[in-house]
Design a protein around this motif. Sequence first.
Motif, PDB file in Angstrom:
ATOM      1  N   THR A  10     -24.578  -2.500 -18.908  1.00  0.00           N
ATOM      2  CA  THR A  10     -24.475  -1.085 -18.559  1.00  0.00           C
ATOM      3  C   THR A  10     -24.610  -0.910 -17.048  1.00  0.00           C
ATOM      4  O   THR A  10     -24.505  -1.865 -16.287  1.00  0.00           O
TER       5      THR A  10
ATOM      6  N   GLY B   9     -17.817  -3.937 -27.281  1.00  0.00           N
ATOM      7  CA  GLY B   9     -17.582  -2.537 -27.594  1.00  0.00           C
ATOM      8  C   GLY B   9     -17.784  -1.574 -26.435  1.00  0.00           C
ATOM      9  O   GLY B   9     -17.774  -0.367 -26.635  1.00  0.00           O
TER      10      GLY B   9
ATOM     11  N   HIS C  74     -20.306  -0.541 -25.004  1.00  0.00           N
ATOM     12  CA  HIS C  74     -21.310   0.448 -25.402  1.00  0.00           C
ATOM     13  C   HIS C  74     -21.977   1.141 -24.214  1.00  0.00           C
ATOM     14  O   HIS C  74     -22.235   2.343 -24.252  1.00  0.00           O
TER      15      HIS C  74
ATOM     16  N   LYS D 229     -19.572   3.720 -22.929  1.00  0.00           N
ATOM     17  CA  LYS D 229     -19.436   4.826 -23.896  1.00  0.00           C
ATOM     18  C   LYS D 229     -20.647   5.750 -23.828  1.00  0.00           C
ATOM     19  O   LYS D 229     -20.509   6.975 -23.920  1.00  0.00           O
TER      20      LYS D 229
END
Length: 194
Positions: free
Chosen positions: A89, A143, A145, A148
């Motif tokens: 992240t 993904g 993540h 997102k």
Amino acid sequence: MSRQIAIIQGHPDPDSRRLCRALADAYDAGAQEAGHVTHRIDLATLDIPLLRTQHAFEHDPVPDTLSAARDAITAADHVVLVFPLWLGTMPALVKAFLEQVMRPGVAFAYQERKLPRKLLAGRSARVVVTMGMPALAYRLWYGAHGLKALEHGILRFVGIRPVRWTLLGMVANAKEPKRRKWLDKMRDLGRKGI
């Protein structure tokens, strides 16, 4: 049509040789060539205190050290956020910055018995992320993540949409022609103001 663009360089390292800095510079140069008005925010040079309580988040003002950044974001038509992928992240410094400037009264407003009002509606964003792994692996295997969560939990929550991603993988081993291609792409995106 000329746009107001806030460009947030989110690499915590102030080293001028960082790819994130070059990408932000290329976007800025392209945007200025096209007549857009840009405002640069370099997180590595700012004093960004950590928020520790809900009360501080909801009631304290944005710190004076971040007031120019807050003003640039609220005045912008488009926000560009450039950072390296750390642990799947954004770096902690980017998260701390977003917590400070995306607070009630600036980015959203609480409403009784309703969802919060999105105070930054009408703005768009481009999120540019560099990473050591292949970008396709981050999207498909992991993904994406972290991105997102940034898009849905922060940017869209305050009304910023559309949110477009530019993911650049395997950056540590990239040769000069590849880096030049990335910089040319950023300059082109800057010209377009997207």
